[in-house]
Write a protein that holds these residues in place. Structure first.
Motif, short mmCIF file in Angstrom:
data_model
loop_
_atom_site.label_atom_id
_atom_site.label_comp_id
_atom_site.label_asym_id
_atom_site.label_seq_id
_atom_site.Cartn_x
_atom_site.Cartn_y
_atom_site.Cartn_z
N VAL A 28 31.91 57.00 32.47
CA VAL A 28 32.94 55.97 32.28
C VAL A 28 32.77 54.80 33.22
O VAL A 28 32.35 54.94 34.37
CB VAL A 28 34.38 56.54 32.45
CG1 VAL A 28 34.70 57.52 31.33
CG2 VAL A 28 34.54 57.22 33.81
N SER A 29 33.14 53.63 32.71
CA SER A 29 33.27 52.44 33.55
C SER A 29 34.62 52.50 34.25
O SER A 29 35.47 53.32 33.92
CB SER A 29 33.27 51.17 32.69
OG SER A 29 32.01 50.88 32.19
N ALA A 30 34.81 51.57 35.16
CA ALA A 30 36.15 51.33 35.70
C ALA A 30 37.03 50.80 34.56
O ALA A 30 36.53 50.23 33.59
CB ALA A 30 36.08 50.31 36.82
N GLY A 39 24.60 47.10 40.07
CA GLY A 39 24.72 45.73 39.54
C GLY A 39 25.81 45.68 38.48
O GLY A 39 26.08 46.69 37.81
N ARG A 40 26.45 44.52 38.33
CA ARG A 40 27.56 44.38 37.38
C ARG A 40 27.13 44.81 35.99
O ARG A 40 26.01 44.53 35.55
CB ARG A 40 28.07 42.92 37.36
CG ARG A 40 28.79 42.49 38.63
CD ARG A 40 29.91 43.42 39.05
NE ARG A 40 30.91 43.68 38.05
CZ ARG A 40 32.00 42.94 37.86
NH1 ARG A 40 32.23 41.89 38.63
NH2 ARG A 40 32.87 43.25 36.93
N GLY A 41 28.02 45.48 35.31
CA GLY A 41 27.69 46.00 33.98
C GLY A 41 26.77 47.21 34.03
O GLY A 41 26.20 47.60 33.02
N GLY A 42 26.65 47.82 35.22
CA GLY A 42 25.65 48.85 35.41
C GLY A 42 25.95 50.21 34.80
O GLY A 42 25.11 51.11 34.87
N SER A 43 27.10 50.38 34.18
CA SER A 43 27.43 51.70 33.64
C SER A 43 26.52 52.12 32.49
O SER A 43 26.24 53.30 32.31
CB SER A 43 28.88 51.75 33.17
OG SER A 43 29.72 51.68 34.27
N ASP A 44 26.06 51.15 31.69
CA ASP A 44 25.12 51.50 30.62
C ASP A 44 23.84 52.07 31.25
O ASP A 44 23.25 53.03 30.74
CB ASP A 44 24.73 50.27 29.80
CG ASP A 44 25.87 49.74 28.95
OD1 ASP A 44 26.84 50.49 28.72
OD2 ASP A 44 25.78 48.58 28.51
N VAL A 60 39.25 45.99 36.61
CA VAL A 60 39.40 46.58 37.94
C VAL A 60 38.26 46.12 38.86
O VAL A 60 38.50 45.69 40.00
CB VAL A 60 39.44 48.12 37.87
CG1 VAL A 60 39.31 48.73 39.26
CG2 VAL A 60 40.74 48.57 37.21
N THR A 61 37.02 46.18 38.36
CA THR A 61 35.90 45.80 39.23
C THR A 61 36.02 44.34 39.68
O THR A 61 35.78 44.03 40.85
CB THR A 61 34.55 46.04 38.51
OG1 THR A 61 34.55 47.39 38.01
CG2 THR A 61 33.38 45.85 39.46
N ASP A 62 36.41 43.46 38.74
CA ASP A 62 36.61 42.05 39.13
C ASP A 62 37.60 41.95 40.28
O ASP A 62 37.39 41.19 41.23
CB ASP A 62 37.17 41.24 37.94
CG ASP A 62 36.14 41.03 36.85
OD1 ASP A 62 34.94 41.12 37.14
OD2 ASP A 62 36.56 40.77 35.70
N GLY A 95 36.76 51.84 41.54
CA GLY A 95 37.09 51.66 40.13
C GLY A 95 36.58 52.83 39.31
O GLY A 95 37.33 53.46 38.56
N GLU A 96 35.29 53.15 39.47
CA GLU A 96 34.70 54.25 38.69
C GLU A 96 35.11 55.61 39.25
O GLU A 96 35.23 56.59 38.51
CB GLU A 96 33.17 54.12 38.69
CG GLU A 96 32.60 53.28 37.55
CD GLU A 96 32.82 51.77 37.71
OE1 GLU A 96 33.30 51.34 38.78
OE2 GLU A 96 32.51 51.02 36.77
N ARG A 97 35.34 55.70 40.56
CA ARG A 97 35.75 56.99 41.13
C ARG A 97 37.10 57.40 40.56
O ARG A 97 37.33 58.55 40.18
CB ARG A 97 35.77 56.92 42.65
CG ARG A 97 34.34 56.92 43.21
CD ARG A 97 34.26 56.33 44.59
NE ARG A 97 34.90 57.15 45.60
CZ ARG A 97 35.01 56.78 46.89
NH1 ARG A 97 34.52 55.60 47.28
NH2 ARG A 97 35.59 57.57 47.75
N1 ASP Z 1 32.65 48.43 36.34
C1 ASP Z 1 31.38 47.78 36.50
C2 ASP Z 1 31.49 46.32 36.15
O1 ASP Z 1 32.53 45.89 35.71
C3 ASP Z 1 30.27 48.44 35.74
C4 ASP Z 1 30.43 48.47 34.25
O2 ASP Z 1 31.53 48.35 33.73
O3 ASP Z 1 29.43 48.65 33.54
O4 ASP Z 1 30.55 45.59 36.34
#
Ligand code: ASP
Ligand code: MG
Length: 456
Positions: free
Chosen positions: A41-43, A209-214, A47-49, A129-131
């Motif tokens: 899961v992502s945050a 890195g941002r968007g790193g959950s994929d 939340v991350t922002d 966020g992810e925790r």
């Molecule tokens: N939460 C992180 C972000 O917003 C990672 C992700 O969502 O993929 O960058």
């Protein structure tokens, strides 16, 4: 009998953003329990922002302001827990939130007092966020009759110490992920890991890195030799064209990795190909699914998608393109001209997208024009330079283009009244790419879509 290989199911920020989204997630996982799900899961969305802003505030010495940025977002986990969980389980999640708040408060104060700690502690702050989302999602699964177990992904994904964009150490990651996750699967558990977060050899928290959950999902899928990696998001997979331009755009059932990479490059914001590289290396299929339409099927991406009968799978386009043309009569039969030309773009870190050459001129399309003022004088040393803004790249993509005779004639016949600026067929013959004026791009895409995909 060997058990079925697990399926990694990754849910992005909008798919965990509130109680309604979490309820959808639980139903999706429950319906696929037999696939041995491993959930990533992502945050929660936004939340991350907020946590990145909190680190910035702390870096300015304002620890109180920093916590004020973060606190309302941390509280969202408690709100969702109270809406979805029995009181005792909700209280447990809320205790996690309070611990997170306390720990994060300490980190933010440290950053405020000693600005030198800002970079090394950035990822630790942002990781909450992810925790928290992983703890919450595991509890939601339990409340829905599944054996959800939160796994701290920092114990699985191991990286170098490059904070904010750490690079995974593949062997370590594979070993640690298997050690943490496989025993839980053996016991019938549904492991839930936070994406994005990892740890360095020192134990320090890092992020990918941002968007790193994929990327996390692909790494975990590769480590577990998953049967499939599913990316659950809020779009219905890849479409035959941008639906804002072509309302009748349809979902594409299957793509090859290469086709998906072409489409992602041209702005299909579904999935970045770099993030699924670990899956590609191990030949694990990736499926993009819509969490709001779980039974729609999504787009499956693997090594061998069949060519569609039409030869083309999709039409992508991207506006705001500048064409730079360099004409040099003297280049006729001269070695090294192209190298010199590309070296200029290289030095100024300006990527070139489409290239077309004739005996005496070269046209290149660029999207990032910030460096042009510095770059153009160097080009002028090589020849006469023309710069034309306001263009768009249109790209017809499909493995089937290789084997479909006459596709170019059909494409250009359909738009014979349009001035086409540059044409290039990728070396892989997977795409037919050309440049038109920006203000004609939508018309071109609509007409091609009608010709290639409609009424059949
Ligand atoms: N939460 C992180 C972000 O917003 C990672 C992700 O969502 O993929 O960058
Ligand atoms: Mg994302």
């Amino acid at each position: 009998m060997t058990p079925v290989a697990p399926t990694v199911m990754k849910f992005g920020g909008t798919s965990v953003e509130d109680a309604a989204a979490l309820a959808r997630l639980a139903a999706i996982v429950a319906a696929r329990r037999a696939e041995r799900p491993v959930v990533v899961v992502s945050a929660m969305a936004r939340v991350t922002d907020a946590l990145v802003r909190a680190v910035a505030r702390a870096g300015e010495g304002d620890a109180g302001g920093a916590m004020a940025e973060a606190a309302p977002h941390l509280a969202r986990h408690g709100e969702a827990a109270r809406a979805l969980l029995p009181p005792a389980e909700a209280a447990e999640v809320e205790a996690h939130v309070r611990d997170a708040e306390r720990e994060m408060g300490g980190l933010l104060e440290m950053i405020a007092r000693q600005p030198g700690t800002r970079l090394p502690l950035h990822d630790a702050v942002v990781s909450f966020g992810e925790r928290l989302s992983s703890v919450l999602v595991a509890a939601v699964l339990r409340a829905n009759g599944m054996a959800g177990v939160a796994v701290d992904a920092r114990r699985c994904i191991r990286t170098d110490a490059e904070f904010r964009r750490a690079a995974p150490l593949p062997d370590e990651t594979r070993r640690c992920t298997r050690a943490e996750v496989l025993p839980l699967l053996e016991e019938g558990g549904v492991p839930v890991l936070g994406g994005f977060i990892a740890s360095a050899p020192s134990g320090a928290t890092t992020t990918l890195g941002r968007g790193g959950s994929d990327y996390s999902a692909a790494l975990i899928g590769a480590a577990l030799d998953a049967r499939e990696i599913q990316v659950w998001t809020d779009v219905t997979g890849f479409l035959t064209a941008d639906p804002r331009v072509v309302p009748g755009a349809r979902r594409i059932d299957r793509l090859s990795y290469a086709e998906a990479a072409e489409l992602a490059f041209f702005g299909a914001k579904v999935l970045h190909p770099r993030t699924i590289a670990p899956a590609v290396e191990r030949g694990i299929p990736v499926r993009v699914c819509n969490a709001r339409e779980p039974d729609a099927g999504g787009t499956r991406i693997d090594a061998h998608a069949e060519p569609s009968p039409a030869g083309a799978k999709a039409i992508a386009h991207k506006g705001g393109i500048t064409v730079v043309q360099v004409t040099a009569v003297g280049m006729l039969g001269v070695y090294g001209f192209l190298k010199a030309l590309f070296d200029v773009f290289d030095r100024h870190r300006t990527p070139v997208d489409v290239v077309a050459t004739s005996e005496v001129s070269v046209s290149l399309s660029v999207e990032e024009t910030d460096a042009l003022p510095a770059l153009l004088p160097e080009l002028r040393a090589l020849g006469t330079v023309d710069v034309e803004e306001g263009n768009a790249i249109v790209c017809v993509v499909g493995e089937g283009l290789r084997t479909t005779p006459g596709i170019a004639a059909r494409v250009f016949g359909t738009i014979r009244d349009v001035n086409v600026r540059m044409i290039s067929q990728g070396a892989s013959r997977l795409n037919l790419t050309f440049v038109v004026k920006d203000d004609q791009a939508h018309e071109v895409v609509s007409r091609l879509h009608a010709e290639l995909f409609e009424d059949r």
